[in-house]
Design a protein around this motif. Structure first.
Motif, PDB file in Angstrom:
ATOM      1  N   GLN A  85       0.683  -1.244   0.053  1.00 61.51           N
ATOM      2  CA  GLN A  85      -0.081   0.096  -0.064  1.00 61.51           C
ATOM      3  C   GLN A  85       0.740   1.133   0.102  1.00 61.51           C
ATOM      4  OE1 GLN A  85      -3.026   0.210   2.957  1.00 61.51           O
ATOM      5  NE2 GLN A  85      -3.913   2.249   2.465  1.00 61.51           N
ATOM      6  N   HIS A  86       1.861   1.218   0.834  1.00 64.68           N
ATOM      7  CA  HIS A  86       2.584   2.421   0.865  1.00 64.68           C
ATOM      8  C   HIS A  86       3.367   2.713  -0.641  1.00 64.68           C
ATOM      9  CE1 HIS A  86       6.928   0.854   0.694  1.00 64.68           C
ATOM     10  NE2 HIS A  86       6.177  -0.133   1.573  1.00 64.68           N
ATOM     11  N   GLN A  89       0.807   4.296  -2.704  1.00 67.78           N
ATOM     12  CA  GLN A  89       0.724   5.610  -2.587  1.00 67.78           C
ATOM     13  C   GLN A  89       1.648   6.615  -3.003  1.00 67.78           C
ATOM     14  OE1 GLN A  89       0.376   5.380   2.037  1.00 67.78           O
ATOM     15  NE2 GLN A  89      -1.706   5.029   1.897  1.00 67.78           N
ATOM     16  N   GLN A  90       2.915   5.952  -2.936  1.00 67.48           N
ATOM     17  CA  GLN A  90       3.942   6.602  -3.450  1.00 67.48           C
ATOM     18  C   GLN A  90       3.831   6.915  -4.969  1.00 67.48           C
ATOM     19  OE1 GLN A  90       7.664   4.992  -2.861  1.00 67.48           O
ATOM     20  NE2 GLN A  90       9.026   6.306  -4.019  1.00 67.48           N
TER      21      GLN A  90
END
Length: 335
Positions: A85-86, A89-90
């Motif tokens: 997920q991170h 998002q990036q």
């Protein structure tokens, strides 16, 4: 190939991709998942070697996958991991902003390099695929003008024009009017076609100035953005420094890059070249993973990463795929 053979092949390749060392039958036999003796595993590995999927380096009794073995692994055995997920998002942050097509492509190239630790490549959409918002002509001197074309995606193209005769204000304004009438709201291809029709109805001076103003629209179709070329100086690609330097220099001057992207064209979805499959000698120790990106349902460019054949395919493949999808979405939002 039975289930045990597939399992041994899968474990061997995964171990090699992770550690970069030849894998022995004894090591695999110790795995509870295999459930076979070293002798049984050794016989399987010998059969896989006869099939051209494994090779035995001179310095080791273990085996490593060949390019054919890596291809078999990618197509038959690979389990692609979902993107964390991170990282998503990036990616969204880099490609979710309002920007011109060239800026978005630059963001995508940088994103690919950063997330994969490899060289990121993105071809820039051709000018003739983007709609035109406005055309202006400004007089610098009586025989020297600048033509400015504002594209709908925020790109601005300009060029200084030299004329043989003085350009009057009347001819200048008539030319601006004709060019905007013919081309605004249309793609470059459609606009040029309409322009050819209108030129037939204008006077000679306007026709000549219009042709000169639009002569630079045969944009360089080989425009490409690269990020992370220095990542090619990787001992995982080759231990030969001279070969790494040759690869770095070839990619840096972009001739090799356009060769690569040309070979990737025409494929729908993710395309993978492993080792010598690319047909490019300098890439025999590299893999290329590419995907097309779209605008209004039409392929307008491709992006790719270049890295060692011993790469983390289950991570890199979805990153390339999702980056292409997000770039497509960003480009569609600019229209």
């Amino acid at each position: 190939m039975n289930d045990r053979n597939l399992q041994i092949m899968k474990m061997l390749v995964e171990h090699y991709l992770r550690d970069g060392q030849p894998v022995s039958s004894k090591y695999l036999a110790h795995s509870a998942a295999i459930g076979a003796s070293p002798a049984t595993v050794r016989n399987v590995m010998m059969n896989l070697e006869k099939m051209g999927l494994l090779a035995s380096p001179h310095t080791s009794a273990g085996r490593i996958p060949t390019a054919s073995g890596l291809r078999f692994f990618v197509e038959q055995l690979l389990t692609v991991s979902p993107i964390e997920q991170h990282i998503q998002q990036q990616m969204q942050q880099a490609l979710g902003c309002q920007a011109s097509s060239t800026e978005l492509c630059a963001h995508a190239s940088g994103l690919l390099s950063e997330l994969t630790a490899m060289t990121g490549i993105v071809t820039v959409p051709k000018l003739n695929k983007v709609k035109i918002d406005k055309i202006e002509l400004f007089k610098l001197t009586p025989t020297r003008l600048i033509c400015v074309i504002v594209m709908h995606d925020g790109e601005v193209q300009n060029r200084v024009i030299e004329t043989r005769q003085n350009v009057s204000d009347t001819v200048l304004q008539q030319t601006i009017q004709v060019m905007n009438l013919a081309m605004v709201g249309k793609s470059l291809d459609a606009g040029l076609q309409k322009m050819r029709e209108l030129i037939q109805q204008t006077n000679k001076d306007v026709a000549q100035l219009s042709s000169a103003a639009l002569s630079f629209t045969s944009q360089d179709e080989n425009q490409v953005l690269l990020t992370g070329q220095s990542r090619l100086l990787d001992e995982n690609i080759s231990s030969e420094l001279q070969r790494l330097r040759a690869l770095f220099e070839a990619v840096s001057d972009k001739h090799l890059v356009m060769d690569i992207m040309e070979k990737c064209s025409g494929a729908d979805g993710v395309k993978i070249f492993i080792g010598e499959e690319s047909g490019i000698d300098l890439l025999q120790d590299c893999s290329v993973i590419s995907a097309p990106y779209h605008n209004k349902g039409e392929v307008v460019g491709r992006l790719a990463v270049i890295g060692p054949t011993r790469m983390n395919y289950n991570k890199v493949i979805p990153i390339v795929d999702i980056t292409a999808r997000m770039l497509s979405s960003a480009l569609n939002q600019t229209d």
